[in-house]
Design a protein around this motif. Structure first.
Motif, PDB file in Angstrom:
ATOM      1  N   ALA A 224      49.425  80.521 104.804  1.00 28.75           N
ATOM      2  CA  ALA A 224      49.940  79.765 103.661  1.00 28.75           C
ATOM      3  C   ALA A 224      49.534  80.437 102.355  1.00 28.75           C
ATOM      4  CB  ALA A 224      49.418  78.336 103.709  1.00 28.75           C
ATOM      5  N   PHE A 225      50.513  80.671 101.483  1.00 32.48           N
ATOM      6  CA  PHE A 225      50.274  81.257 100.167  1.00 32.48           C
ATOM      7  C   PHE A 225      50.640  80.229  99.099  1.00 32.48           C
ATOM      8  CE2 PHE A 225      50.472  84.931 102.817  1.00 32.48           C
ATOM      9  CZ  PHE A 225      49.646  85.864 102.221  1.00 32.48           C
ATOM     10  N   GLY A 226      49.662  79.855  98.291  1.00 32.71           N
ATOM     11  CA  GLY A 226      49.956  78.927  97.202  1.00 32.71           C
ATOM     12  C   GLY A 226      48.960  77.799  97.103  1.00 32.71           C
ATOM     13  N   THR A 227      49.063  77.079  96.002  1.00 31.99           N
ATOM     14  CA  THR A 227      48.210  75.925  95.727  1.00 31.99           C
ATOM     15  C   THR A 227      49.105  74.742  95.369  1.00 31.99           C
ATOM     16  OG1 THR A 227      48.041  76.278  93.332  1.00 31.99           O
ATOM     17  CG2 THR A 227      46.533  77.538  94.755  1.00 31.99           C
ATOM     18  N   PRO A 228      48.542  73.552  95.210  1.00 27.84           N
ATOM     19  CA  PRO A 228      49.353  72.403  94.804  1.00 27.84           C
ATOM     20  C   PRO A 228      49.866  72.502  93.365  1.00 27.84           C
ATOM     21  CG  PRO A 228      47.321  71.685  95.876  1.00 27.84           C
ATOM     22  CD  PRO A 228      47.175  73.132  95.585  1.00 27.84           C
ATOM     23  N   TYR A 229      49.422  73.531  92.618  1.00 21.84           N
ATOM     24  CA  TYR A 229      49.731  73.593  91.197  1.00 21.84           C
ATOM     25  C   TYR A 229      50.664  74.744  90.833  1.00 21.84           C
ATOM     26  CZ  TYR A 229      45.424  70.980  91.816  1.00 21.84           C
ATOM     27  OH  TYR A 229      44.481  70.102  92.280  1.00 21.84           O
ATOM     28  N   GLY A 230      51.332  75.329  91.778  1.00 25.53           N
ATOM     29  CA  GLY A 230      52.204  76.463  91.496  1.00 25.53           C
ATOM     30  C   GLY A 230      53.482  76.045  90.785  1.00 25.53           C
ATOM     31  N   THR A 231      53.938  76.893  89.882  1.00 22.18           N
ATOM     32  CA  THR A 231      55.212  76.680  89.185  1.00 22.18           C
ATOM     33  C   THR A 231      55.954  78.004  89.069  1.00 22.18           C
ATOM     34  OG1 THR A 231      54.224  77.032  86.993  1.00 22.18           O
ATOM     35  CG2 THR A 231      54.295  74.750  87.833  1.00 22.18           C
ATOM     36  N   VAL A 232      57.280  77.909  88.937  1.00 28.59           N
ATOM     37  CA  VAL A 232      58.112  79.091  88.707  1.00 28.59           C
ATOM     38  C   VAL A 232      59.134  78.762  87.636  1.00 28.59           C
ATOM     39  CG1 VAL A 232      57.835  80.045  91.032  1.00 28.59           C
ATOM     40  CG2 VAL A 232      59.697  78.446  90.569  1.00 28.59           C
TER      41      VAL A 232
END
Length: 315
Positions: A224-232
């Motif tokens: 798994a790559f990412g956190t609960p706070y990712g945005t794009v």
């Protein structure tokens, strides 16, 4: 230990019969000797009593027969040999959500770096293939021993819309089945390593992918790559892209794989260790009858030597 011709072990039943016959013959000789009431005459016609030595040659000879019988049943020992067809499929998420920078420099670049490191560290006996997936899945490097080709394919990946995790698994399974001419009937032992941020937004479901992987006996391990706070930022709009670890864990658990997190470098080190232990070797039974035959020959020589030395005859 196992036996390649276990039906021949019935011959071992003859060994106690031979031992019993030998004991009976010794008892018969003793009774015959007692018939002589003239001990002076007996001492003149009978040689000196050999005592325990007369049983040594017989014991060695009987042991030799037992070893030969065991060798005739073709004993085999289990040995581990490398699996030169073992295949690893690396599936990399190229959806737009992988642009998120919560895993620096981005989820996508981090996933590619992890995939490259993983491929470089695979032992030579493993074949490796690469699948990319966004709205659909594509086999970008067919499974082979060519590490450079697999790594080069990762540098050609381009981000696209949507995420098809299920399709990535199905494409990886197809890559395994097309490994060589016999793979469709006898697929190589394989493992899928899927790197993603976890959402399945199109294509076949994760549950369908689990069923297909289980039917093929190919586990899927996920990273798994990412956190609960990712945005794009997509077309000028900021979108939240929280990692979906639950989906990836469901996929891994459902296929008897392992779920890992890119944030934990210690866990990533386990990926190869777990895969290596399951695919690195296969167990084969190797005939070791010659070993028993050789030992039996030594007992035969010992029996003959003892008999010649003590009684001037062969047993």
């Amino acid at each position: 230990m196992t036996f390649l011709s276990p039906e021949r072990l019935w011959l071992l039943a003859l060994a106690p019969l031979l031992a019993a016959a030998y004991v009976l013959l010794q008892m018969r000789r003793r009774r015959y000797t007692v018939r002589f009431t003239n001990l002076a005459l007996l001492s003149q016609i009978a040689p000196k009593h050999p005592g325990w030595r007369r049983h040594v040659a017989a014991g060695l000879f009987l042991t030799m027969l037992v070893l030969m019988m065991i060798g005739f049943a073709r004993p085999a020992t289990s040995v581990k040999v490398p699996r030169d067809r073992a295949t690893i499929m690396v599936a990399v998420d190229v959806s737009l959500s992988m642009m998120a920078k919560d895993v620096p420099p981005t989820r996508f670049e981090s996933a590619k770096s992890a995939a490259k490191k993983f491929i470089r560290e695979l032992p030579a006996r493993f074949n490796v293939g690469v699948v990319s997936f966004a709205g659909n899945a594509n086999l970008v490097a067919a499974p082979s021993a060519d590490r450079d080709a697999a790594i080069a394919s990762l540098d050609q990946l381009v981000l696209a819309k949507r995420t098809a995790i299920g399709e990535a698994v199905f494409t990886s399974l197809q890559g395994v089945r097309s490994f060589d001419a016999q793979a469709s009937q006898d697929p190589p032992p394989a493992h899928i390593v899927l790197l993603s941020d976890g959402d399945n937004t199109t294509g076949r479901s994760v549950q369908e992918a689990i069923a297909a992987s289980r039917a093929a006996h190919i586990p899927v391990s996920t990273i798994a790559f990412g956190t609960p706070y990712g945005t794009v930022d997509i077309e000028g709009e900021t979108t939240s892209v929280s990692v979906n670890k639950e989906t990836l864990k469901t996929l891994a658990d459902g296929t008897q794989g392992k779920a890992y997190e890119a944030a934990d470098s210690g866990q990533l080190g386990e990926v190869y260790a777990n895969i290596g232990s399951s695919l690195g070797f296969k167990t084969e039974h190797r005939d070791v009858a010659a070993r028993y035959t050789g030992i039996a020959l030594l007992f035969a020589l010992a029996a003959g030597g003892a008999s010649l030395a003590w009684f001037s005859r062969l047993p």
